[in-house]
Write an enzyme that holds these catalytic residues in place. Structure first.
Site, PDB file in Angstrom:
ATOM      1  N   ASP A 278       0.866  -1.181   0.000  1.00 58.08           N
ATOM      2  CA  ASP A 278       0.000   0.000   0.000  1.00 58.08           C
ATOM      3  C   ASP A 278       0.905   1.234   0.000  1.00 58.08           C
ATOM      4  OD1 ASP A 278      -2.133   1.728   0.026  1.00 58.08           O
ATOM      5  OD2 ASP A 278      -3.206   0.722   1.632  1.00 58.08           O
TER       6      ASP A 278
HETATM    7  C1  BGC Z   1      -5.197   3.122   0.229  1.00 60.81           C
HETATM    8  C2  BGC Z   1      -5.397   2.031  -0.792  1.00 60.81           C
HETATM    9  C3  BGC Z   1      -5.392   2.601  -2.182  1.00 60.81           C
HETATM   10  C4  BGC Z   1      -4.086   3.363  -2.384  1.00 60.81           C
HETATM   11  C5  BGC Z   1      -3.917   3.904  -3.787  1.00 60.81           C
HETATM   12  C6  BGC Z   1      -4.015   4.009  -0.108  1.00 60.81           C
HETATM   13  O1  BGC Z   1      -3.995   5.105   0.709  1.00 60.81           O
HETATM   14  O2  BGC Z   1      -5.054   2.553   1.506  1.00 60.81           O
HETATM   15  O3  BGC Z   1      -6.608   1.374  -0.541  1.00 60.81           O
HETATM   16  O4  BGC Z   1      -5.547   1.583  -3.125  1.00 60.81           O
HETATM   17  O5  BGC Z   1      -4.027   4.413  -1.453  1.00 60.81           O
HETATM   18  O6  BGC Z   1      -4.840   4.861  -4.121  1.00 60.81           O
END
Ligand code: BGC
Length: 759
Positions: A278
């Protein structure tokens, strides 16, 4: 002239297999192809493939293209149109080995939020929403989506409850499989498919106290039994990717968790796909306190098999040194590179790097053109996702001839209709409730609108919500004093036959990092509701929110309550369809609604205990809250219709089941009302006595059935030993002989029951 040259270059690149310029590649054999390619890669090129970058203001386009051409980037997210992505793929085709980029994004959907989709309990509708999201995303050059999010959430204080499918393991697992298949269609290599990467692996929904990014401390049995199955279901359905969670699990952050990533995911479950961190998660290993510096963080992550690092630079900076010093092995890097290349192969990109980017001359004139939306489908799915919680004296459906006062801060809130993570959704294309009701009423509209209240009158909360969106203020704030807004709404109510109040949360209140301690409708909106109630006019609450709200007082005040969650681009039309009876509501809660925050967690399938509370009996020395009614305000699986259904007693084909046998449990469902309608018949099973304590009941199957007014249907469920299995204290998945109770109902509480014995 210049244009022509560029076009020429493009055509020549697109018409070649990627490695045509180097060694002929056995494209039909994935493993040989990837190995062959890896043999030609330098260490830098390999590490470049592990880098997933976010396109944003901090990354000028020219620089990105240079980096791509140098082989330093494997994929991007947040670049979401063909004209944006084509030059990047062109740059990749200028790199030494011409390894294509992939383009990722979260949801590009205008459908209801996941929690709403789950409320439909309608696998066809959910599948349709996923298929259309995939088609739209693929048509805009995207190759992979960071979805579905299948984190079980039993604590609605957690803002990301909105992004998941609710509290129940079985329901969420079913949806996980449907979503993955819908995204990937005939295969992740199809031009109209995108690869699914299930998230957030694992247990993110169980963060302590519902505080986002927090720790998860959980027994292995609970993990295996309740929280892990949805990820497993997504992987079994073929999800090509996994996004790793930001939280720690029993003391070790998921991003550094070799048990989670290697022992469980790869060895036990056989996952062979791509694991993406993530956002910034590798760097966060330092903050978690398990890595002293970036070097150690990169080492822990690569050792745990985190293939791509999302938006941090640690792999690029640290992996060469770690390799040189012998702290990591070449195979650690190679495994990650193999997974990235394998995923690109599976997305069909080696065959055609422009598979989803297409030719410039076929680009849509306007990416956001209304004609590119799937409005009819979005409207139908949104109608199916609403849950009718209360309907005193048939207040609903509304008569189109009635004079209606429409009030509340969410009646004209295009941005909120979309919900959080609406990605490429455009607020200007959202149909608000005001628009939807106006459309339904046509020229003769007698709708009287008054705002009545702002989302919140708390300046601190307003500041927080507006900080979430960098482009424009998220939350509209009418500067008039609260009492002026209320007076205007009360006047509108007095002039009307019935009041519809659109109240709840702004979308930013149910969002990543938006945990709440208080799940009431904001106080200033509650003041509005009280004032409306005082007019004596029939009061319909249209709730918009991304998580269960505590609506104890409102349940008494309102004549009718329709839970609409955040219902997407066509939300306003869909809600109007339900309010005016053009669609008969059929949704059921995928998550319990608690009476108060103090009761959380309030999930229905809790474990048995030694001193259970029995409703209607004195509570002393039983497990209860003495200061309030024990149990939810609305139970899991609950939802009304404009017609009535009755259930016969259950017929069970036998009172015994042997290990290889089958049981048939059936009920007759009768539509005793005056309208055709759909309902969800739910099957629950309880293992009465086992080697360890078991839930008081568990959902094991369901069917959504349409029954015409006055007609009836017999609904059959097959029960086998598989439905009775659970993870025991040794984590062995097996059924134990003994007595089981089977329950069938239209919600999780009001059920008809029979028993049988597993021999
Ligand atoms: C979130 C993810 C997301 C990623 C990209 C992160 O802050 O936890 O769920 O896919 O950002 O946008």
């Amino acid at each position: 002239m210049k244009k022509l040259c560029l076009l020429g270059l493009f055509v020549s690149l697109a018409s070649h297999n990627v490695l045509a310029a180097t060694t002929p590649a056995p494209l039909e054999n994935k493993e040989a192809f990837v190995s062959n390619l890896m043999k030609q890669m330098t260490l830098d090129e390999k590490i470049g493939q592990l880098r997933l970058i976010s396109i944003g203001p901090e990354m000028p386009r020219e620089m990105i293209r240079k980096e791509i051409a140098a082989g330093n980037i494997g994929g991007t997210f947040n670049s979401i149109t063909r004209p944006e992505n084509r030059p990047m793929q062109d740059a990749a085709m200028r790199s030494r080995l011409k390894i294509p980029m992939f383009f990722a994004y979260d949801h590009r959907t205008i459908f209801p939020i996941p929690l709403a989709l789950a409320s439909s309990w309608d696998m066809d509708a959910i599948g349709l929403s996923g298929r259309i999201a995939a088609k739209e995303a693929a048509a805009d050059s995207l190759d992979i989506t960071f979805a579905p999010m299948v984190d079980i959430s039993r604590d609605p204080r957690w803002g990301r409850t909105s992004e998941g499918f609710g509290e129940d393991t079985y329901l969420v697992s079913r949806i996980a499989g449907v979503m993955v298949k819908a995204f990937q269609g005939t295969g992740a290599n199809a031009a109209d498919s995108i690869m699914a990467s299930v998230k957030h692996f694992a247990l993110y929904g169980a963060v302590e106290g519902g505080r986002d990014y927090n720790v998860v401390d959980m027994s292995p049995v609970k993990m295996y039994q309740d929280y892990l199955p949805p990820y497993r279901a997504a992987i079994d359905a073929g999800a090509g990717g996994v996004m790793v969670a930001l939280n720690s699990i029993n003391g070790v952050p998921a991003t550094a968790n070799t048990w989670l990533m290697n022992d469980l995911l790869r060895k036990e479950w056989g996952f062979k796909g791509l694991a993406v961190s993530d956002h910034g998660a590798i760097f966060e290993l330092i903050k978690h306190g398990v890595a002293a510096d970036g070097r150690e963080a990169a080492k822990l992550a690569i050792k745990a098999g985190i293939h791509m690092s999302m938006n941090d630079t640690l792999y690029g900076k640290e992996l060469p040194g770690l390799l040189k010093s012998g702290e990591i092995q070449q195979s650690d890097i190679d495994n990650a590179v193999r997974a990235v290349l394998g995923a690109k192969y599976d997305m069909g990109l080696f065959k055609d790097p422009y598979l989803r980017i297409g030719k410039a001359e076929d680009d849509p004139v306007d990416t956001y053109a209304d004609s590119r939306l799937h409005r009819a489908e979005a409207r139908d799915v949104a109608r199916r996702s609403q849950v009718l919680l209360k309907n005193r004296n048939d207040t609903l459906p509304l008569k189109k001839t009635a004079k209606i006062a429409l009030v509340g801060p969410l009646a004209k809130a295009p941005i909120d209709m979309m919900g959080s993570w609406a990605a490429a959704g455009r607020p200007a294309q959202s149909v608000t409730l005001f628009d939807g009701m106006t459309n339904a009423l046509g020229d003769k509209s007698t709708l009287i609108y008054a705002r009545g209240a702002n989302i919140t009158s708390d300046p601190k909360i307003l500041g927080y919500l507006n900080f979430l969106n960098f482009d424009a203020p998220e939350v509209v704030d009418d500067p008039r004093p609260a009492n002026v807004l209320i007076d205007e709404a009360v006047k509108a109510a007095k002039d009307a036959d019935v009041v519809v109040a659109a109240v709840g949360e702004s979308r930013g209140m149910s969002h990543e990092s938006s945990s709440r301690t208080d799940l009431n409708i904001p106080e200033n909106q509650r003041e509005l509701i009280r004032a409306l109630k005082a007019t004596g006019k029939p009061l319909v609450l249209v709730l918009m929110n991304g998580r269960p709200l505590t609506i104890l007082e409102e349940k008494e005040q309102a004549d009718a309550i329709l839970e609409t969650w955040f219902s997407g681009t066509e939300g306003g039309n869909a809600i109007a369809d339900v309010l005016f009876g053009d669609y008969n509501p059929s949704g059921k809660l995928p998550i319990s609604i608690p009476r108060s925050v103090g009761q959380i967690p309030t999930y229905y399938n809790h474990l048995t205990i030694g001193r259970p509370f029995t409703p209607g009996k004195p509570g002393n020395y039983t497990s209860q809250y003495f200061d309030d009614t024990t149990g939810p305000l609305y139970p899991f699986g609950y939802g009304l219709s404009y017609t009535e259904f009755s259930l016969s007693d259950m017929a069970l084909s036998s009172t015994t089941l042997n290990k290889t046998g089958k049981l048939d449990a059936s009920v007759t469902v009768k539509n005793t009302g005056k309208r055709d309608g759909e309902t969800v018949v739910q099957l629950y099973i309880q293992d009465e006595t086992g080697s360890m304590i078991r839930p008081i009941k568990e959902l094991k199957n369901f069917q959504k059935v349409m029954i015409k007014a006055g007609e009836q249907k017999v609904v059959h469920f097959t029960i086998t030993e598989d439905d009775l299995k659970f993870y025991n204290t040794q984590l062995k998945y097996a059924a134990e002989p003994g007595k089981f109770n089977v329950q069938i109902g239209l919600d999780s509480e009001d059920v008809t029951q029979q028993s049988f014995e597993l021999l």
